[in-house]
Design an enzyme around this catalytic site. Structure first.
Site, short mmCIF file in Angstrom:
data_model
loop_
_atom_site.label_atom_id
_atom_site.label_comp_id
_atom_site.label_asym_id
_atom_site.label_seq_id
_atom_site.Cartn_x
_atom_site.Cartn_y
_atom_site.Cartn_z
CD GLU A 1 -3.61 -2.59 7.19
OE1 GLU A 1 -2.48 -2.76 6.77
OE2 GLU A 1 -4.30 -1.60 6.93
CG HIS B 1 -6.00 1.83 5.15
ND1 HIS B 1 -5.59 2.80 6.02
CD2 HIS B 1 -4.96 0.97 5.01
CE1 HIS B 1 -4.33 2.52 6.39
NE2 HIS B 1 -3.94 1.43 5.78
CB SER C 1 4.93 -1.85 11.97
OG SER C 1 4.53 -0.52 12.22
CD GLU D 1 -3.09 5.45 6.67
OE1 GLU D 1 -3.08 5.50 5.43
OE2 GLU D 1 -2.16 4.95 7.34
CG ASN E 1 -1.72 1.21 1.43
OD1 ASN E 1 -1.79 2.06 0.54
ND2 ASN E 1 -2.36 1.34 2.59
CD1 TRP E 2 3.62 0.89 -2.59
CD2 TRP E 2 3.65 1.79 -4.64
NE1 TRP E 2 4.32 0.03 -3.41
CE2 TRP E 2 4.35 0.57 -4.68
CE3 TRP E 2 3.53 2.53 -5.82
CZ2 TRP E 2 4.95 0.08 -5.84
CZ3 TRP E 2 4.11 2.04 -6.99
CH2 TRP E 2 4.82 0.83 -6.99
CE LYS E 3 -0.28 3.26 4.71
NZ LYS E 3 -0.18 3.35 6.16
N GLY F 1 2.78 -1.11 4.30
CA GLY F 1 2.83 0.31 3.96
C GLY F 1 4.27 0.74 3.75
N GLY F 2 4.86 1.33 4.77
CA GLY F 2 6.20 1.93 4.69
C GLY F 2 7.24 1.05 4.00
N GLY G 1 2.16 2.17 10.79
CA GLY G 1 3.11 3.28 10.68
C GLY G 1 3.80 3.64 11.98
P1 PGA Z 1 2.67 0.26 7.64
O1 PGA Z 1 1.24 0.47 6.97
O2 PGA Z 1 3.24 -1.01 7.09
O3 PGA Z 1 3.47 1.46 7.27
O4 PGA Z 1 2.44 0.16 9.12
C1 PGA Z 1 0.37 -0.60 6.76
C2 PGA Z 1 -0.94 -0.11 6.15
O5 PGA Z 1 -1.42 0.97 6.53
O6 PGA Z 1 -1.53 -0.79 5.28
#
Ligand code: PGA
Length: 250
Positions: free
Chosen positions: A167, A95, A213, A97, A9-11, A234-235, A173
């Site tokens: 998640e 998600h 994470s 977010e 997930n490149w956000k 994500g990251g 994050g």
């Molecule tokens: P993260 O994000 O790996 O940076 O914690 C995961 C996500 O939000 O899908």
């Protein structure tokens, strides 16, 4: 029987050129992997560029969001069929977010799930509790509600195209991953819930990803848990080397 899925997930990161550069590096790094479903989810504006790059490779494309209408007066929105047209095979919905920053609720997420099923797209359906909910013993109630309302009305056929992503909000994050035991405990609960809401077959066939994470140094033991079928990253998906190492979990 469940093919592992590792999804990036490149956000809100990467220009078109940067996205293509990343996926080209990834393509080279995972060229010989054929037992893991590899998914990348760039921003909308980079979808078609990335789609062109991954053509003929084993990487598949996902979008990070959609609107639950096919067309019409919905300024600024993108529909499932347009995402399919752009080369997507999956769309991420629910998600945390979007739940937290954009105020999306279970009912709206459910409308998206139905729109994606109607368009013939796969769904990566995210759920997860906050730290406060976990610490006040509401975790299972919250997860049950998110699954029950988010997937409401989807039949067993539609469920074949749904991937669940657990998640925990406190792990996204933050560098704080759930322990292997915490992840397994919730994944087993979710699988039992799918059995209760659907049947044994759906419960056994549905992939449940862990997200929050996930890094090269914790993926192996997470993936060793019997009910962890993959990861939503994500990251660590923003660096080809790290993401390739995660895809190459042992
Ligand atoms: P993260 O994000 O790996 O940076 O914690 C995961 C996500 O939000 O899908």
């Amino acid at each position: 029987m469940r093919t592992p899925m590792i999804a990036g997930n490149w956000k809100l990161h990467k220009t078109c050129n940067e996205a293509v550069e990343l996926v080209e590096a990834l393509k080279a790094a995972v060229a010989d992997i054929n037992d893991v479903e590899i998914v990348v989810a760039p921003v909308f504006t980079a979808l078609t560029s990335v789609a062109a790059s991954i053509e003929g490779s084993s990487i598949t494309l996902a979008a990070q969001n959609c609107y639950p209408q096919e067309s019409g007066a919905f300024t600024g929105e993108v529909s499932p069929s347009l995402l399919k047209d752009a080369g997507c095979r999956y769309v991420i919905i629910g998600h945390s977010e979007r739940r937290q920053l954009c105020g999306e609720n279970d009912e709206f997420i459910n409308q998206k799930a139905h729109a994606l099923a109607a368009a013939g797209l796969g769904t990566i359906f995210c759920i997860g509790e906050t730290l406060e909910e976990r610490e006040s013993d509401q975790m299972y109630d919250v997860l049950r509600r998110q699954v029950r309302l988010g997937l409401k009305g989807l039949d067993t056929t539609a469920m074949a195209s749904v991937v669940v992503a657990y998640e925990p909000v406190w792990a996204i994050g933050t560098g704080k991953t759930a322990t292997d035991e915490q992840a397994q405990e919730v994944h087993a609960f979710l699988r039992a819930l799918l059995k209760e809401l659907y049947d044994e077959k759906v419960a056994a066939a549905t992939r449940i990803l862990y997200g929050g994470s996930v890094k090269p140094d914790n993926v192996d033991s997470l993936m060793a848990q019997p009910d962890v079928d993959g990861a939503l990253v994500g990251g660590a998906s923003l660096k080809a080397e790290d993401f390739a190492r995660i895809i190459n979990f042992e």
